[in-house]
Design a protein around this motif. Structure first.
Motif, PDB file in Angstrom:
ATOM      1  N   TRP A  69       0.817  -1.212   0.000  1.00  0.00           N
ATOM      2  CA  TRP A  69       0.000   0.000   0.000  1.00  0.00           C
ATOM      3  C   TRP A  69       0.852   1.265   0.000  1.00  0.00           C
ATOM      4  CZ3 TRP A  69       1.230   2.914   4.172  1.00  0.00           C
ATOM      5  CH2 TRP A  69       1.801   2.256   5.263  1.00  0.00           C
ATOM      6  N   PHE A  70       2.032   1.193   0.619  1.00  0.00           N
ATOM      7  CA  PHE A  70       2.919   2.355   0.670  1.00  0.00           C
ATOM      8  C   PHE A  70       3.389   2.725  -0.741  1.00  0.00           C
ATOM      9  CE2 PHE A  70       7.341   3.865   0.709  1.00  0.00           C
ATOM     10  CZ  PHE A  70       7.189   5.049   1.426  1.00  0.00           C
ATOM     11  N   PHE A  71       3.799   1.721  -1.506  1.00  0.00           N
ATOM     12  CA  PHE A  71       4.309   1.977  -2.845  1.00  0.00           C
ATOM     13  C   PHE A  71       3.192   2.365  -3.807  1.00  0.00           C
ATOM     14  CE2 PHE A  71       7.252  -0.933  -0.733  1.00  0.00           C
ATOM     15  CZ  PHE A  71       8.414  -0.176  -0.802  1.00  0.00           C
ATOM     16  N   ARG A  72       2.007   1.801  -3.616  1.00  0.00           N
ATOM     17  CA  ARG A  72       0.873   2.198  -4.457  1.00  0.00           C
ATOM     18  C   ARG A  72       0.461   3.640  -4.144  1.00  0.00           C
ATOM     19  NH1 ARG A  72      -3.238  -3.042  -4.576  1.00  0.00           N
ATOM     20  NH2 ARG A  72      -1.642  -4.618  -5.091  1.00  0.00           N
ATOM     21  N   THR A  73       0.520   4.001  -2.870  1.00  0.00           N
ATOM     22  CA  THR A  73       0.194   5.376  -2.498  1.00  0.00           C
ATOM     23  C   THR A  73       1.155   6.355  -3.165  1.00  0.00           C
ATOM     24  OG1 THR A  73      -0.712   4.674  -0.362  1.00  0.00           O
ATOM     25  CG2 THR A  73      -0.061   6.996  -0.571  1.00  0.00           C
TER      26      THR A  73
END
Length: 240
Positions: A69-73
């Motif tokens: 989720w961090f990288f998608r954000t």
């Protein structure tokens, strides 16, 4: 009262001054923001796999990976910032690029849209590190390949559009030469990362990382040029 023409002072006008003022305020914020958001892959150690960068960077955001989720954000924030740069630049770049400004804005809008779609059709698993995943048919994986390729091609288009505008304005200035070299290197890196799994397995992540750094710096420079009327410094001045 003497007119601007009589006094020799250019008539900037309130309507024109306000967009320039907004561009001057936004330019550094957008430039720094896109550099940070587009390079969240630098936080790859949180993934926990010391070999994660031997695969594609998008595998950091695969659904089976920790902190995906961090990288998608980061990708979504990047898409938003690039959209803002494109929207603002469609007018702010006109003094610099003339009629090519809205075309460059359109290319960056495609980059932004395809980057956001990368998150919508994110990889289900990190196939470079999972043989079962790689062997499992997946429509999403093919769609992700299409969106990722679209990002790369739209970036190449942005280099070509800026180069075309610069050649029409100043000919082969040093700025035009720099844009040519940087664009060519970016294109070669994109090609190298695409064929790496077959030609040099394990190198695609590092190759792609260098390309991402170049492309994010490119967009940051374009964001800086939103304030084109307020400065003539940096890379843009190489040809002056």
């Amino acid at each position: 009262m003497p007119s601007p023409a009589q006094t020799g002072v250019p008539d900037t006008g309130g309507a024109g001054a306000q967009p320039r003022s907004r561009a001057r305020a936004l330019a550094p914020l957008l430039a720094v923001g896109v550099l940070l958001a587009y390079n969240t892959w630098l936080a790859w150690p949180i993934n926990g796999n010391p070999r994660i960068l031997t695969g594609y960077l998008s595998e950091l955001a695969a659904s089976d990976q920790p902190y995906f989720w961090f990288f998608r954000t980061g990708d979504l924030v990047s898409a938003l910032l690039i959209s803002l740069i494109a929207w603002t630049g469609s007018r702010a770049w006109r003094a610099w690029l003339g009629p090519w400004a809205p075309r460059l804005a359109a290319a960056l809008a495609v980059v932004a849209a395809a980057t956001a779609l990368d998150c919508v059709v994110a990889l289900p698993c990190a196939e470079s590190h999972d043989a079962v995943c790689k062997a499992t048919p997946s429509l999403v994986r093919h769609l992700h390949a299409v969106t990722s390729s679209t990002v790369g091609l739209a970036f190449l288009a942005s280099f070509i559009l800026v180069l075309t505008a610069l050649l029409g304005r100043d000919g082969w200035s040093r700025t035009a030469l720099v844009v040519t070299v940087v664009g060519a290197v970016s294109g070669l890196l994109m090609l190298a990362s695409a064929v790496a799994p077959w030609v040099a397995p394990g190198t695609q992540g590092v190759t792609q990382a260098v390309q991402v750094l170049i492309c994010s710096a490119w967009v940051a420079w374009l964001a800086w040029r939103l304030d084109d009327g307020g400065h003539e410094r940096g890379l843009a001045d190489l040809g002056d």
